[in-house]
Design an enzyme around this catalytic site. Structure first.
Site, short mmCIF file in Angstrom:
data_model
loop_
_atom_site.label_atom_id
_atom_site.label_comp_id
_atom_site.label_asym_id
_atom_site.label_seq_id
_atom_site.Cartn_x
_atom_site.Cartn_y
_atom_site.Cartn_z
N ASP A 21 29.79 35.96 46.58
CA ASP A 21 30.51 36.92 45.83
C ASP A 21 29.95 36.79 44.29
O ASP A 21 29.91 35.63 43.81
CB ASP A 21 31.93 36.76 45.74
N HIS A 46 35.60 34.21 54.60
CA HIS A 46 35.58 33.96 53.05
C HIS A 46 35.82 32.42 52.88
O HIS A 46 36.76 31.97 53.46
CB HIS A 46 36.37 34.63 52.16
N CYS A 71 40.31 44.12 48.23
CA CYS A 71 39.34 43.59 47.34
C CYS A 71 39.61 43.64 45.97
O CYS A 71 39.80 44.62 45.52
CB CYS A 71 38.15 44.35 47.65
N CYS A 115 35.97 36.75 42.61
CA CYS A 115 36.73 37.24 43.71
C CYS A 115 38.14 37.29 43.42
O CYS A 115 38.88 36.24 43.45
CB CYS A 115 36.30 36.12 44.84
N GLY A 116 38.50 38.56 43.41
CA GLY A 116 40.15 38.75 43.19
C GLY A 116 41.06 38.10 44.02
O GLY A 116 42.07 37.68 44.07
N THR A 117 40.62 38.43 45.35
CA THR A 117 41.48 37.93 46.51
C THR A 117 41.34 36.59 46.76
O THR A 117 42.40 35.99 46.98
CB THR A 117 41.27 38.97 47.81
O1 PYC Z 1 36.97 40.37 44.66
O2 PYC Z 1 38.49 40.21 46.42
C1 PYC Z 1 37.38 40.13 45.59
C2 PYC Z 1 36.38 40.26 46.66
C3 PYC Z 1 36.27 40.24 48.05
C4 PYC Z 1 35.02 40.08 48.46
C5 PYC Z 1 34.22 40.51 47.36
N1 PYC Z 1 35.07 40.34 46.48
#
Ligand code: PYC
Length: 334
Positions: free
Chosen positions: A251, A226, A91, A255-257
């Site tokens: 989110d 997602h 995450c 969302c980093g991923t």
């Molecule tokens: O920031 O990777 C992320 C993430 C995944 C689900 C919510 N945030």
């Protein structure tokens, strides 16, 4: 006061999205790797995830991370990412929250101007550089796990919506990526219920199909939970999106991923080169900056290594209890 369990937490948010960092209360979770610990937690300890994420201690879009001793000698901490949706392999917003908490509570030796922290995650090693000014974490850049495009221009029948064309990419989780306008919806917060319904129908259709993704090197990472719904005008320099997530929330962070998966997709399309800057905005208008730093492979498939930069803020500390007479020992969601 009576309690059966005490969990120590430092709460934070990353560009609007909460990360409840659990710094104590679990001990060492069994497993030789963080991927094994994730599976052990899913099978034997999941009621503590729901206790800490669901109401009344959390809410329907809650997210957190459990700190652990690392399982590999080149890492400083192990991390399990917990959410209302389950345990994520990786995450990005959670990593930015964890790194900020580690620096600002002094849980790692703090070096200015940059403190480097190596995190052992279920998806692999993630190296984080925290920009530190006067003891405060003012920016966090994570070097993510190798990310890759699974498919471009795949078509699927989504019940109630017809045939939809999407790209599928991995950035630590699997993401379906497509323009929101394919569902005939405007990119407006007032239409969030309709946008969410479309995203959830899309992930259900993918996961019920033969195209449900499974990571080629780590089969415990699978399925598409997602859906990245792109706003009109999104391109390889600047994207805006609504990120619909199982079982039914958006989110708040960019969302980093998801940013990593989007960059892998754009690279596979020949639209984003190694070293180019990419700006990704969330549904609430907050921003991560991304960059691909090198090409690599995942199980022989072409892949890229992304970096993602954002910022988190510590919001408080807490001890969460479980009273033996609590009628909701695993929490609940409405
Ligand atoms: O920031 O990777 C992320 C993430 C995944 C689900 C919510 N945030």
């Amino acid at each position: 006061m009576r309690t059966r369990h005490v969990f120590h937490a430092v709460d934070s948010h990353t560009e609007g999205m909460p990360t409840r960092v659990i710094t104590g209360g679990f001990g060492t979770i069994p497993g030789a790797t963080m991927a094994e610990r994730r599976v052990h937690f899913q099978q034997h300890l999941d009621e503590f995830r729901t206790l800490l994420m669901y109401e009344p201690r959390g809410h329907a879009a809650m997210s957190g991370a459990i700190l652990q001793p690392p399982t590999r000698p080149d890492a400083d901490f192990g991390v399990l990412y917990i959410e209302v949706s389950g345990l994520l392999p990786m995450c990005g917003h959670g990593t930015i929250g964890v790194a900020t908490v580690l620096v600002e509570t002094g849980m790692v030796p703090v070096v200015e101007p940059v403190t480097t922290i190596r995190l052992d995650t279920p998806a692999g090693l993630v190296v984080v550089d925290v920009k530190v000014e006067n003891g405060a974490a003012v920016g966090v850049t994570l070097r993510n796990v190798p990310s890759y495009s699974v498919a471009l221009d795949r078509r699927i029948e989504v019940p109630g919506y017809g045939t939809v064309t999407y790209d599928l990419a991995y950035g630590g989780n699997y993401y379906a990526i497509l323009p929101l306008e394919q569902f005939g919806l405007p990119f407006e917060r007032e239409r969030k219920d309709d946008i969410l319904a479309a995203g959830l129908a899309m992930m259900d259709a993918i996961n019920a199909s033969d195209d449900r993704p499974v990571h080629p090197e780590n089969p415990s990472i699978h399925s598409c939970h997602h859906v990245q719904l792109l706003a009109p005008g999104s391109d390889a320099k600047h994207s805006r999106h609504a990120m619909a997530i199982h079982p039914g929330w958006f989110d708040r962070s960019p969302c980093g991923t998801g940013t990593s998966a989007r960059m892998a997709q754009l690279h596979a399309r020949g639209e984003l080169a190694i070293g180019d800057e990419f700006r990704n905005d969330s549904f609430i208008g907050t921003t991560f900056t991304g960059r691909l730093v090198e090409e690599t492979t995942v199980a022989g498939l072409p892949a890229v290594v992304p970096t993602v930069t954002g910022r988190a803020w510590v919001t408080g500390t807490a001890q969460y209890f479980l009273d033996p007479t609590d009628p909701f020992p695993a929490g609940f969601l409405l």
